[in-house]
Scaffold this motif. Structure first.
Motif, mmCIF file in Angstrom:
data_model
loop_
_atom_site.group_PDB
_atom_site.id
_atom_site.type_symbol
_atom_site.label_atom_id
_atom_site.label_comp_id
_atom_site.label_asym_id
_atom_site.label_seq_id
_atom_site.Cartn_x
_atom_site.Cartn_y
_atom_site.Cartn_z
ATOM 1 N N THR A 31 15.320 22.864 90.091
ATOM 2 C CA THR A 31 13.835 22.964 89.939
ATOM 3 C C THR A 31 13.385 23.057 91.532
ATOM 4 N N TYR A 34 8.886 20.434 94.429
ATOM 5 C CA TYR A 34 7.302 20.235 94.702
ATOM 6 C C TYR A 34 6.677 19.009 94.338
ATOM 7 N N GLY A 36 4.452 17.699 91.727
ATOM 8 C CA GLY A 36 3.525 17.578 90.834
ATOM 9 C C GLY A 36 3.406 16.385 90.297
ATOM 10 N N ASN A 38 5.526 14.814 88.010
ATOM 11 C CA ASN A 38 6.280 14.675 86.944
ATOM 12 C C ASN A 38 7.836 15.448 87.036
ATOM 13 N N PHE A 40 11.052 17.186 85.873
ATOM 14 C CA PHE A 40 11.235 18.414 84.717
ATOM 15 C C PHE A 40 12.177 17.817 83.895
ATOM 16 N N ILE A 112 10.868 24.288 78.839
ATOM 17 C CA ILE A 112 10.397 23.011 79.829
ATOM 18 C C ILE A 112 9.821 22.188 78.920
ATOM 19 N N ALA A 115 5.677 21.068 78.819
ATOM 20 C CA ALA A 115 5.364 22.114 80.192
ATOM 21 C C ALA A 115 3.622 22.028 80.404
ATOM 22 N N ARG A 118 2.629 18.658 81.610
ATOM 23 C CA ARG A 118 3.011 18.463 82.821
ATOM 24 C C ARG A 118 2.598 19.442 83.828
ATOM 25 N N GLN A 120 3.776 22.593 84.332
ATOM 26 C CA GLN A 120 5.145 23.016 84.587
ATOM 27 C C GLN A 120 5.250 24.485 84.054
ATOM 28 N N ASN A 121 6.003 25.377 84.928
ATOM 29 C CA ASN A 121 6.391 26.719 84.240
ATOM 30 C C ASN A 121 7.818 27.287 84.997
ATOM 31 N N GLN A 124 8.635 27.374 88.677
ATOM 32 C CA GLN A 124 8.828 26.385 89.673
ATOM 33 C C GLN A 124 10.566 26.113 89.334
ATOM 34 N N THR A 154 6.802 29.255 79.913
ATOM 35 C CA THR A 154 7.472 27.937 79.876
ATOM 36 C C THR A 154 8.407 27.949 78.796
#
Length: 191
Positions: A31, A34, A36, A38, A40, A112, A115, A118, A120-121, A124, A154
């Motif tokens: 990952t 970054y 964020g 949360n 992963f 994820i 996703a 959170r 996320q994708n 990332q 995702t």
């Protein structure tokens, strides 16, 4: 010597590797760093597909809450919630000799977890790969590095292993989906 595949490439498994019956699909990723807020949690899954390209029941779906199907024909070795470290983050084992003739294709996917919640994708995620290893000898037969082609997806179908007559083959797919695991479940015919 391992073969490196590109998206869309297909390779014979059992014809060019006589006696190959048990394989391990090792999946890995990193990952991007970054903040964020949360962690992963990526999850590998296998969809066991019938001739029409769809799973027929929950027995045809192997993931962290259903680790084995068809008496060990397909087996998930367990959920890695962090993806930390080198090598495979999760593994799926296939024993071709235990798969019923009705199973013609196995889709190997990674999603994820949570996703959307959170934020996320796969944009990332980096260094994603799948490799296929002869379980008996430990020899890596092939590897497919997915590259950085994904931004908002995702869920990704990494590869498919499929029956061709009496032989099994591998296809590097690299197809992304938005909507996470539920999008894949619908795509493969489950609800």
């Amino acid at each position: 010597m391992s073969i490196n595949l590109s998206k869309g490439q297909r390779i014979d498994l059992t014809k060019s590797n006589p006696g190959l019956t048990k394989v391990v699909l090792g999946l890995g990723w990193d990952t991007n760093k970054y903040n964020g807020g949360n962690e992963f949690d990526l999850d590998a899954s296998a969809f066991l597909l019938h001739e029409e390209g769809k799973a027929k029941s929950e027995e045809d779906f192997v993931f962290y809450n259903h680790l084995s199907a068809y008496n060990g024909g397909v087996e998930h070795t367990g959920d890695n919630r962090t993806g930390e470290g080198d090598g495979d983050d999760e593994q799926i084992k296939i024993d071709f000799s235990k798969l019923p003739p009705a199973i013609s294709r196995i889709g190997i996917t990674v999603t994820i977890h949570e996703a959307d919640v959170r934020g996320q994708n796969f944009g990332q995620v980096s260094n994603a790969f799948v490799r296929l290893v002869d379980e008996t000898t430990g020899r890596e037969i092939l590897r497919y590095d997915l590259g950085e082609d994904f931004s908002v997806e995702t869920a990704i179908v990494f590869c498919e292993v499929y029956r061709s007559g009496t032989d099994w083959k591998f296809q590097a797919v690299g197809s992304g989906f938005t909507g996470g695991l539920s999008a894949l479940v619908r795509n493969y015919g489950l609800s």
